[in-house]
Write an enzyme that holds these catalytic residues in place. Structure first.
Site, mmCIF file in Angstrom:
data_model
loop_
_atom_site.group_PDB
_atom_site.id
_atom_site.type_symbol
_atom_site.label_atom_id
_atom_site.label_comp_id
_atom_site.label_asym_id
_atom_site.label_seq_id
_atom_site.Cartn_x
_atom_site.Cartn_y
_atom_site.Cartn_z
ATOM 1 N N GLU A 30 39.355 42.036 42.738
ATOM 2 C CA GLU A 30 38.999 43.106 41.804
ATOM 3 C C GLU A 30 38.272 44.287 42.435
ATOM 4 O O GLU A 30 38.376 45.415 41.948
ATOM 5 C CB GLU A 30 38.127 42.536 40.667
ATOM 6 C CG GLU A 30 38.864 41.619 39.716
ATOM 7 C CD GLU A 30 39.022 40.193 40.215
ATOM 8 O OE1 GLU A 30 39.596 39.380 39.496
ATOM 9 O OE2 GLU A 30 38.576 39.891 41.349
ATOM 10 N N ASP A 47 35.380 38.987 37.813
ATOM 11 C CA ASP A 47 34.860 38.637 36.482
ATOM 12 C C ASP A 47 35.429 37.279 36.062
ATOM 13 O O ASP A 47 35.619 36.419 36.905
ATOM 14 C CB ASP A 47 35.164 39.758 35.486
ATOM 15 C CG ASP A 47 36.655 39.921 35.212
ATOM 16 O OD1 ASP A 47 37.470 39.676 36.132
ATOM 17 O OD2 ASP A 47 37.021 40.305 34.078
ATOM 18 N N GLY A 56 45.140 39.564 34.800
ATOM 19 C CA GLY A 56 45.278 40.183 33.485
ATOM 20 C C GLY A 56 46.292 41.313 33.537
ATOM 21 O O GLY A 56 46.725 41.743 34.610
ATOM 22 N N GLY A 65 42.386 37.045 36.241
ATOM 23 C CA GLY A 65 42.401 36.317 34.974
ATOM 24 C C GLY A 65 43.022 34.940 35.070
ATOM 25 O O GLY A 65 42.694 34.048 34.291
#
Length: 355
Positions: A140, A148, A69, A117
């Site tokens: 992360e 996530d 992301g 992402g």
């Protein structure tokens, strides 16, 4: 061929394929909120178009499908107590769940770097192709965050403690290890992709997932396990605990070269991020669906967005690049149950809901 050129995202029909190309090669195709929205619109179009038999996800440029992301923009919003995290993660996670349930075969070409992402857009696909150049990771925890985009769902379904290892260390999987960890289905050498891609544009409408699997296998090598899979017995022994303190103790006790290297890696990560990650991974093992994990991840993500560790982790890795984050608290032993609780608490009207 109908075409919609949307700058950072290209979505167009090529023969029988609805092609989605992440188009920010200079940023290794890091995904923005607008790109998530454009992917969702493209899927609406391709789902409704009876001439589109399959979806193909790919990344522009030579470096990879997607580096994750757009972390810098999230960091800037977090610093001013903004709401980008709440909006972006909500739409991203709903898109992750949609990809998993998409009614047409969805083929992700996971070449080069695939992180964060980018994993969310590809590893929930019905057909996940890795290559001889794949470098897949969920790094992360090094940003004061946790894996996530459904990462806790995927990692908790890897064999043994392989997912715990990858989730906590952020180490990179090559293509065969990604298959072993259940993040991918087949290794297709990068050189063979153009020919396979061409074949995918020529499949017939109504083609089944099984037919697409056979087509891909015709181009695939038979590799299903890489260098990390070979260490699985050691990983299972060292990571088979529900508390970070016990994992650290096992690594210290073991004292092997692998254990000490792993310990060094973990010592660079956010203690709070590791505790949150391990808890979410263990809860994910009994989850009945990806959505259940995404709901939990969304609660935790909103708490991360408010945290000093996230801002500090991104600062050290992405902004100042000094690789020297000052974590709060600085030690695993100092992460209390009271600190963990808000990451797991229900969030009322803000709960993630799926259409």
């Amino acid at each position: 061929m109908s075409s919609v050129e949307e700058g950072d995202l290209v979505a167009r029909v090529e023969g029988a394929a609805g092609v989605i190309r992440l188009n920010r090669p200079k940023a290794i195709n890091a995904v923005t909120l607008e790109m998530f929205r454009d992917i969702d619109k493209a899927l609406d179009r391709f789902e409704a178009d009876s001439a589109v038999a399959v979806i193909v996800l790919e990344g522009a440029g030579e470096r990879g499908l997607c580096a994750g992301g757009d972390i810098r923009t999230l960091w800037e919003s977090s610093k001013v107590n903004g709401d980008l995290g709440k909006i972006l993660w909500r739409e991203e996670y709903i898109l992750n769940a949609r990809i998993k349930k998409f009614p047409k075969p969805y083929i992700a070409f996971m070449d080069g770097i695939v992180m964060g992402g980018g994993v969310g857009l590809s590893a929930h696909a019905s057909h996940r192709i890795v290559t001889d150049r794949t470098k897949l990771a969920m790094p992360e925890v090094g940003l004061g965050f946790f894996p996530d985009v459904g990462g806790t769902f995927l990692l908790s379904r890897s064999p043994g403690e392989i997912g715990t290892y990858f989730g906590l260390t952020g180490q990179t999987m090559n293509g065969p290890d990604a298959i072993h960890a259940k993040f991918a289905d087949a290794v297709v050498p990068t050189a063979k992709w153009p020919e396979l891609r061409e074949a995918l544009t020529k499949v017939r409408p109504g083609v089944t997932a099984a037919d697409i699997g056979k087509l891909i296998n015709g181009f695939a090598t038979a590799e299903t396990a890489g260098p990390v899979a070979a260490k699985e017995p050691a990983i299972d022994a060292l990571f088979g605990f529900d508390r970070m303190e016990d994992i650290f103790a096992a690594l210290k006790r073991d004292g092997s070269e692998f254990a000490l290297a792993t310990l060094k890696t973990l010592n660079e990560k956010s203690p709070r991020g590791m505790v949150v990650t391990l808890k979410l991974l263990r809860l994910a093992r009994t989850a009945s669906s990806l959505e259940e994990c995404l709901v939990r991840e969304y609660r935790a993500a909103l708490e991360v967005f408010r945290s000093d560790d996230f801002r500090e982790g991104v600062r050290a890795a992405v902004i100042d690049k000094d690789r020297n984050p000052i974590w709060s608290p600085p030690r695993i032993e100092d992460v209390t149950p009271e600190m963990l609780a808000p990451y797991l608490a229900e969030i009322g009207a803000d709960e993630l809901k799926f259409n």
